[in-house]
Design an enzyme around this catalytic site. Structure first.
Site, PDB file in Angstrom:
ATOM      1  NE  ARG A 233      -4.298  -1.376   0.113  1.00  0.00           N
ATOM      2  CZ  ARG A 233      -4.501  -2.390  -0.738  1.00  0.00           C
ATOM      3  NH1 ARG A 233      -3.592  -2.704  -1.633  1.00  0.00           N
ATOM      4  NH2 ARG A 233      -5.626  -3.073  -0.701  1.00  0.00           N
ATOM      5  CG  HIS A 281      -3.742  -0.780  -6.932  1.00  0.00           C
ATOM      6  ND1 HIS A 281      -3.988  -0.114  -5.754  1.00  0.00           N
ATOM      7  CD2 HIS A 281      -3.807  -2.099  -6.627  1.00  0.00           C
ATOM      8  CE1 HIS A 281      -4.200  -0.992  -4.785  1.00  0.00           C
ATOM      9  NE2 HIS A 281      -4.096  -2.218  -5.295  1.00  0.00           N
TER      10      HIS A 281
HETATM   11  P1  NAP Z   1      -1.503 -11.315   5.036  1.00  0.00           P
HETATM   12  O1  NAP Z   1      -1.684 -12.744   4.644  1.00  0.00           O
HETATM   13  O2  NAP Z   1      -2.325 -10.755   6.134  1.00  0.00           O
HETATM   14  O3  NAP Z   1       0.056 -11.111   5.358  1.00  0.00           O
HETATM   15  C1  NAP Z   1       0.556  -9.916   5.877  1.00  0.00           C
HETATM   16  C2  NAP Z   1       2.025 -10.131   6.229  1.00  0.00           C
HETATM   17  O4  NAP Z   1       2.567  -8.885   6.682  1.00  0.00           O
HETATM   18  C3  NAP Z   1       2.225 -11.140   7.379  1.00  0.00           C
HETATM   19  O5  NAP Z   1       3.379 -11.913   7.158  1.00  0.00           O
HETATM   20  C4  NAP Z   1       2.418 -10.236   8.583  1.00  0.00           C
HETATM   21  O6  NAP Z   1       3.182 -10.792   9.637  1.00  0.00           O
HETATM   22  C5  NAP Z   1       3.183  -9.087   7.954  1.00  0.00           C
HETATM   23  N1  NAP Z   1       3.071  -7.890   8.782  1.00  0.00           N
HETATM   24  C6  NAP Z   1       1.960  -7.185   9.106  1.00  0.00           C
HETATM   25  N2  NAP Z   1       2.279  -6.160   9.905  1.00  0.00           N
HETATM   26  C7  NAP Z   1       3.611  -6.227  10.115  1.00  0.00           C
HETATM   27  C8  NAP Z   1       4.527  -5.458  10.864  1.00  0.00           C
HETATM   28  N3  NAP Z   1       4.126  -4.403  11.577  1.00  0.00           N
HETATM   29  N4  NAP Z   1       5.820  -5.822  10.846  1.00  0.00           N
HETATM   30  C9  NAP Z   1       6.238  -6.902  10.148  1.00  0.00           C
HETATM   31  N5  NAP Z   1       5.418  -7.681   9.402  1.00  0.00           N
HETATM   32  C10 NAP Z   1       4.121  -7.341   9.395  1.00  0.00           C
HETATM   33  O7  NAP Z   1      -1.759 -10.364   3.766  1.00  0.00           O
HETATM   34  P2  NAP Z   1      -1.588 -10.739   2.214  1.00  0.00           P
HETATM   35  O8  NAP Z   1      -2.797 -11.430   1.706  1.00  0.00           O
HETATM   36  O9  NAP Z   1      -0.259 -11.372   2.013  1.00  0.00           O
HETATM   37  O10 NAP Z   1      -1.622  -9.264   1.580  1.00  0.00           O
HETATM   38  C11 NAP Z   1      -0.668  -8.287   1.962  1.00  0.00           C
HETATM   39  C12 NAP Z   1      -1.078  -6.923   1.442  1.00  0.00           C
HETATM   40  O11 NAP Z   1      -0.885  -6.844   0.034  1.00  0.00           O
HETATM   41  C13 NAP Z   1      -2.553  -6.576   1.606  1.00  0.00           C
HETATM   42  O12 NAP Z   1      -2.835  -6.133   2.915  1.00  0.00           O
HETATM   43  C14 NAP Z   1      -2.739  -5.475   0.583  1.00  0.00           C
HETATM   44  O13 NAP Z   1      -2.491  -4.222   1.176  1.00  0.00           O
HETATM   45  C15 NAP Z   1      -1.660  -5.757  -0.462  1.00  0.00           C
HETATM   46  N6  NAP Z   1      -2.246  -6.129  -1.765  1.00  0.00           N
HETATM   47  C16 NAP Z   1      -1.883  -5.405  -2.864  1.00  0.00           C
HETATM   48  C17 NAP Z   1      -2.406  -5.733  -4.096  1.00  0.00           C
HETATM   49  C18 NAP Z   1      -2.001  -4.969  -5.327  1.00  0.00           C
HETATM   50  O14 NAP Z   1      -2.605  -5.149  -6.387  1.00  0.00           O
HETATM   51  N7  NAP Z   1      -0.974  -4.160  -5.275  1.00  0.00           N
HETATM   52  C19 NAP Z   1      -3.292  -6.801  -4.236  1.00  0.00           C
HETATM   53  C20 NAP Z   1      -3.647  -7.519  -3.086  1.00  0.00           C
HETATM   54  C21 NAP Z   1      -3.110  -7.172  -1.851  1.00  0.00           C
HETATM   55  P3  NAP Z   1       2.675 -12.110  10.435  1.00  0.00           P
HETATM   56  O15 NAP Z   1       2.912 -13.254   9.475  1.00  0.00           O
HETATM   57  O16 NAP Z   1       3.553 -12.163  11.607  1.00  0.00           O
HETATM   58  O17 NAP Z   1       1.212 -11.889  10.732  1.00  0.00           O
END
Ligand code: NAP
Length: 318
Positions: A233, A281
């Site tokens: 993001r 995006h």
């Molecule tokens: P997820 O499964 O919830 O994984 C989030 C990861 O980030 C986890 O490993 C989490 O750690 C880590 N994290 C969160 N807060 C942290 C912190 N303060 N310090 C260190 N690590 C932290 O989410 P996801 O499905 O992989 O998606 C991730 C993000 O990608 C979404 O939230 C969204 O914003 C973005 N996204 C972008 C697009 C695009 O088109 N650009 C598309 C989809 C999603 P833990 O494992 O310890 O919980």
């Protein structure tokens, strides 16, 4: 017959049509209706809302709402707008989305590892100058976030021969299939990962902890000449600090898919920066068909068992 399911979103008509038709195909026994088409009596019956950038004022008009299913993986807006209401928010966890994002991470990793930005600049001035080849086995990609998307990207990069390092909030063992990858956690783990990564890929959610996380101190901790991708993001990266790190030559390039304001305003200096690649995006779009299959499965499970799927931790923010 089940109560109607409300569909709330601010999508263009084609996008909304694609989602509604995929959802009708995946869950034909349900009546999934755009919010505007529901009468006041029907709104009063709705237990489940499927949402894509909903207007919170409309969500407030569903008094029996038991849970919300997002069509997006990132839910910072829902957490901000609706988190205080205590209604469980279920985000999209879709292997097809993870596959698409992992493909983008690998594609843009090759773009950087094979020096395409530099060759583009050389072409502009008619310069024939081979640059040293850096094999994947000597290129470390540091993933910030090892969730659904980060894990898929780690596998894809590892299969392609890159060295992988990953950073998450909580300590966790890496999957056995990621042989040779290194895991880092917490505030002390981040600079260590940054110091060894040639390419840093942000796949973090936007939360109170990650907002503005990547600024001058962390850019200074990166390897000289390293590159950044932000596919998480926009507000996780401090744009002015990124531009300063690129202008100063400490970072070589940034591939940005997400921004503080989207669409990126025409006046943004990022548009014209030679060290920046702008994507609108697009790295991890939701696929209506695969998303509908997952939403349908979650709703059928709820109807069959009364169990709401695992919801976002509103306090944690993701
Ligand atoms: P997820 O499964 O919830 O994984 C989030 C990861 O980030 C986890 O490993 C989490 O750690 C880590 N994290 C969160 N807060 C942290 C912190 N303060 N310090 C260190 N690590 C932290 O989410 P996801 O499905 O992989 O998606 C991730 C993000 O990608 C979404 O939230 C969204 O914003 C973005 N996204 C972008 C697009 C695009 O088109 N650009 C598309 C989809 C999603 P833990 O494992 O310890 O919980």
């Amino acid at each position: 017959m089940h109560e109607p399911i409300a569909f709330l979103g601010t999508l263009d008509a084609d996008e909304e049509g694609a989602f509604l038709s995929a959802l009708a195909g995946a869950l034909p026994e349900a009546s999934i209706r755009p919010f505007a088409s529901l009468s006041a009596a029907e709104r009063a019956e709705v237990e489940i809302a499927i949402v894509a950038n909903p207007d919170p004022a409309e969500v407030a008009l569903l008094p029996r709402l038991a849970w919300i299913h997002s069509l997006w993986a990132g839910v910072e807006r829902l957490v901000r707008d609706l988190g205080a209401r205590g209604i469980p928010i279920v985000r999209l966890v879709d292997p097809e989305l993870a596959r698409t994002m992992a493909e983008a991470v690998l594609a843009w990793t090759y773009y950087l590892q094979r020096d395409m930005p530099a060759y583009r600049r050389q072409q502009e001035v008619g310069l024939w100058q081979p640059l040293p080849y850096r094999p994947p086995a000597e290129t470390t990609v540091g993933l910030l976030g090892l969730g659904a998307l980060g894990t898929a990207a780690a596998h894809r990069l590892s299969e392609a021969g890159f060295k992988v390092a990953a950073w998450s909030r909580s300590p966790k063992p890496l999957p056995a299939s990621l042989t040779g990858a290194e895991a880092f956690t917490g505030a002390e783990g981040l600079p260590r990962l940054l110091a060894l990564s040639d390419i840093v890929v942000c796949l973090l959610p936007l939360t109170a902890e990650t907002q503005g996380l990547l600024g001058a101190p962390h850019f200074a901790a990166m390897k000289p000449g390293a590159a950044l991708m932000n596919f998480g993001r926009g507000p996780i990266v401090v744009t002015d600090d990124l531009i300063a790190a690129l202008d100063g030559g400490h970072l070589s390039h940034a591939v940005l898919d997400v921004f503080d304001v989207e669409p990126l305003p025409p006046a943004s200096p990022l548009w014209r920066h030679a060290g920046v690649t702008i994507l609108p995006h697009v790295t991890g779009p939701t696929n209506p068909r695969s998303a509908a299959t997952i939403v349908a499965h979650n709703i059928r499970t709820y109807w069959g068992t009364g169990r709401i799927p695992t919801a976002v931790d509103v306090k944690r923010g993701y």
